[in-house]
Design a protein around this motif. Structure first.
Motif, PDB file in Angstrom:
ATOM      1  N   VAL A  83       0.845  -1.172   0.000  1.00  0.00           N
ATOM      2  CA  VAL A  83       0.000   0.000   0.000  1.00  0.00           C
ATOM      3  C   VAL A  83       0.894   1.239   0.000  1.00  0.00           C
ATOM      4  CG1 VAL A  83      -0.180   0.101   2.521  1.00  0.00           C
ATOM      5  CG2 VAL A  83      -1.994   1.064   1.131  1.00  0.00           C
ATOM      6  N   GLU A  84       0.409   2.320  -0.615  1.00  0.00           N
ATOM      7  CA  GLU A  84       1.160   3.573  -0.603  1.00  0.00           C
ATOM      8  C   GLU A  84       0.952   4.239   0.750  1.00  0.00           C
ATOM      9  OE1 GLU A  84       0.246   6.098  -3.892  1.00  0.00           O
ATOM     10  OE2 GLU A  84       0.586   4.514  -5.357  1.00  0.00           O
ATOM     11  N   ARG A  85       1.946   4.153   1.606  1.00  0.00           N
ATOM     12  CA  ARG A  85       1.904   4.739   2.941  1.00  0.00           C
ATOM     13  C   ARG A  85       3.331   5.096   3.301  1.00  0.00           C
ATOM     14  NH1 ARG A  85      -1.683   4.207   7.603  1.00  0.00           N
ATOM     15  NH2 ARG A  85      -0.461   4.440   9.515  1.00  0.00           N
ATOM     16  N   LYS A  86       3.535   6.317   3.800  1.00  0.00           N
ATOM     17  CA  LYS A  86       4.874   6.809   4.100  1.00  0.00           C
ATOM     18  C   LYS A  86       5.346   6.257   5.434  1.00  0.00           C
ATOM     19  CE  LYS A  86       7.637  10.959   3.937  1.00  0.00           C
ATOM     20  NZ  LYS A  86       7.635  12.375   3.610  1.00  0.00           N
ATOM     21  N   CYS A  87       6.533   5.675   5.423  1.00  0.00           N
ATOM     22  CA  CYS A  87       7.146   5.141   6.639  1.00  0.00           C
ATOM     23  C   CYS A  87       7.600   6.310   7.514  1.00  0.00           C
ATOM     24  CB  CYS A  87       8.330   4.248   6.293  1.00  0.00           C
ATOM     25  SG  CYS A  87       9.261   3.661   7.726  1.00  0.00           S
ATOM     26  N   PRO A  88       7.204   6.362   8.793  1.00  0.00           N
ATOM     27  CA  PRO A  88       7.611   7.465   9.658  1.00  0.00           C
ATOM     28  C   PRO A  88       9.104   7.437  10.003  1.00  0.00           C
ATOM     29  CG  PRO A  88       6.278   5.893  10.882  1.00  0.00           C
ATOM     30  CD  PRO A  88       6.289   5.452   9.457  1.00  0.00           C
ATOM     31  N   ARG A  89       9.756   6.298   9.840  1.00  0.00           N
ATOM     32  CA  ARG A  89      11.171   6.195  10.190  1.00  0.00           C
ATOM     33  C   ARG A  89      12.080   6.599   9.031  1.00  0.00           C
ATOM     34  NH1 ARG A  89      13.339   0.748  12.546  1.00  0.00           N
ATOM     35  NH2 ARG A  89      12.439   1.571  14.454  1.00  0.00           N
ATOM     36  N   CYS A  90      11.899   5.994   7.841  1.00  0.00           N
ATOM     37  CA  CYS A  90      12.836   6.240   6.737  1.00  0.00           C
ATOM     38  C   CYS A  90      12.241   7.066   5.598  1.00  0.00           C
ATOM     39  CB  CYS A  90      13.377   4.917   6.197  1.00  0.00           C
ATOM     40  SG  CYS A  90      12.180   3.936   5.286  1.00  0.00           S
ATOM     41  N   GLY A  91      10.931   7.298   5.603  1.00  0.00           N
ATOM     42  CA  GLY A  91      10.299   8.090   4.554  1.00  0.00           C
ATOM     43  C   GLY A  91       9.956   7.315   3.299  1.00  0.00           C
ATOM     44  N   ASN A  92      10.179   5.997   3.302  1.00  0.00           N
ATOM     45  CA  ASN A  92       9.823   5.154   2.159  1.00  0.00           C
ATOM     46  C   ASN A  92       8.314   5.264   1.915  1.00  0.00           C
ATOM     47  OD1 ASN A  92       9.972   3.191   0.137  1.00  0.00           O
ATOM     48  ND2 ASN A  92       9.703   1.517   1.596  1.00  0.00           N
ATOM     49  N   GLU A  93       7.900   5.278   0.649  1.00  0.00           N
ATOM     50  CA  GLU A  93       6.498   5.493   0.298  1.00  0.00           C
ATOM     51  C   GLU A  93       5.677   4.204   0.208  1.00  0.00           C
ATOM     52  OE1 GLU A  93       4.870   8.380  -0.074  1.00  0.00           O
ATOM     53  OE2 GLU A  93       6.651   9.578   0.335  1.00  0.00           O
ATOM     54  N   THR A  94       6.288   3.032   0.415  1.00  0.00           N
ATOM     55  CA  THR A  94       5.580   1.762   0.268  1.00  0.00           C
ATOM     56  C   THR A  94       5.675   0.944   1.549  1.00  0.00           C
ATOM     57  OG1 THR A  94       6.167   1.746  -2.075  1.00  0.00           O
ATOM     58  CG2 THR A  94       5.343  -0.305  -1.153  1.00  0.00           C
ATOM     59  N   MET A  95       4.526   0.478   2.008  1.00  0.00           N
ATOM     60  CA  MET A  95       4.480  -0.401   3.174  1.00  0.00           C
ATOM     61  C   MET A  95       3.555  -1.569   2.853  1.00  0.00           C
ATOM     62  SD  MET A  95       4.281   2.297   6.332  1.00  0.00           S
ATOM     63  CE  MET A  95       5.070   1.255   7.553  1.00  0.00           C
ATOM     64  N   SER A  96       3.805  -2.697   3.481  1.00  0.00           N
ATOM     65  CA  SER A  96       2.892  -3.828   3.367  1.00  0.00           C
ATOM     66  C   SER A  96       1.985  -3.810   4.583  1.00  0.00           C
ATOM     67  CB  SER A  96       3.667  -5.141   3.278  1.00  0.00           C
ATOM     68  OG  SER A  96       4.369  -5.372   4.470  1.00  0.00           O
ATOM     69  N   TYR A  97       0.880  -4.523   4.491  1.00  0.00           N
ATOM     70  CA  TYR A  97      -0.037  -4.520   5.635  1.00  0.00           C
ATOM     71  C   TYR A  97      -0.698  -5.875   5.821  1.00  0.00           C
ATOM     72  CZ  TYR A  97      -4.031  -4.234   2.463  1.00  0.00           C
ATOM     73  OH  TYR A  97      -4.959  -4.493   1.488  1.00  0.00           O
ATOM     74  N   ALA A  98      -1.138  -6.111   7.050  1.00  0.00           N
ATOM     75  CA  ALA A  98      -1.936  -7.279   7.404  1.00  0.00           C
ATOM     76  C   ALA A  98      -2.958  -6.814   8.417  1.00  0.00           C
ATOM     77  CB  ALA A  98      -1.054  -8.378   7.979  1.00  0.00           C
ATOM     78  N   SER A  99      -4.149  -7.374   8.378  1.00  0.00           N
ATOM     79  CA  SER A  99      -5.180  -6.965   9.323  1.00  0.00           C
ATOM     80  C   SER A  99      -5.658  -8.168  10.127  1.00  0.00           C
ATOM     81  CB  SER A  99      -6.349  -6.309   8.596  1.00  0.00           C
ATOM     82  OG  SER A  99      -6.946  -7.214   7.716  1.00  0.00           O
ATOM     83  N   LEU A 100      -5.943  -7.916  11.407  1.00  0.00           N
ATOM     84  CA  LEU A 100      -6.447  -8.952  12.301  1.00  0.00           C
ATOM     85  C   LEU A 100      -7.565  -8.383  13.157  1.00  0.00           C
ATOM     86  CD1 LEU A 100      -3.102 -10.510  13.578  1.00  0.00           C
ATOM     87  CD2 LEU A 100      -4.732 -11.573  12.051  1.00  0.00           C
ATOM     88  N   GLN A 101      -8.475  -9.237  13.551  1.00  0.00           N
ATOM     89  CA  GLN A 101      -9.550  -8.842  14.458  1.00  0.00           C
ATOM     90  C   GLN A 101      -9.096  -9.222  15.871  1.00  0.00           C
ATOM     91  OE1 GLN A 101     -12.431  -7.307  13.379  1.00  0.00           O
ATOM     92  NE2 GLN A 101     -12.809  -6.924  15.545  1.00  0.00           N
ATOM     93  N   LEU A 102      -8.469  -8.280  16.592  1.00  0.00           N
ATOM     94  CA  LEU A 102      -7.938  -8.563  17.919  1.00  0.00           C
ATOM     95  C   LEU A 102      -8.920  -8.204  19.026  1.00  0.00           C
ATOM     96  CD1 LEU A 102      -4.259  -7.321  17.478  1.00  0.00           C
ATOM     97  CD2 LEU A 102      -5.147  -9.641  17.310  1.00  0.00           C
TER      98      LEU A 102
END
Length: 126
Positions: A83-102
């Motif tokens: 997903v296109e999401r900016k990393c708060p640490r390095c500024g990279n524009e791409t992150m992966s994601y997983a969702s769980l019902q916790l």
């Protein structure tokens, strides 16, 4: 509405398949004819033996294999879809994601994001 049944083939097929409906034709040996168990298409076994079937097998090249392995290697470093999401640490524009019902079922899910560059992880409750 009335359907007209015809013994004429609907499409060209492999000799192991019915030329009218595509079902697998049973092998009955070298006597008699063949009858499709699905659409009742009848074929003379001598006619079916005259048909010639050609198969083409294409092999991957070494470069195709190397590219596939590199892609698998890159995907294994991620935790899910990208997903296109900016990393708060390095500024990279791409992150992966997983969702769980916790939490309980009437509350939103928890989404876990992982940076594809520095592997920084963060969560978001939706």
């Amino acid at each position: 509405m009335e359907f007209i049944r015809s013994n004429a083939p609907s499409f060209q097929s492999d000799v192991n398949f019915c030329p009218r409906c595509g079902a697998i034709l049973p092998t009955l040996g070298h006597t008699g004819g063949l009858v499709c168990v699905v659409c009742k298409f009848e074929a003379d076994i001598e006619t079916m033996e005259e048909l010639e079937v050609k198969y083409v097998i294409e092999f991957n090249t070494k470069s195709d294999y190397i590219q596939e392995q590199q892609l698998k290697s890159a995907q294994s470093k991620t935790d899910g879809p990208l997903v296109e999401r900016k990393c708060p640490r390095c500024g990279n524009e791409t992150m992966s994601y997983a969702s769980l019902q916790l939490r309980s079922a009437d509350e939103g899910q928890t989404i876990f994001y992982t940076c594809t560059k520095c592997q920084f992880k963060e969560t978001e409750n939706s």
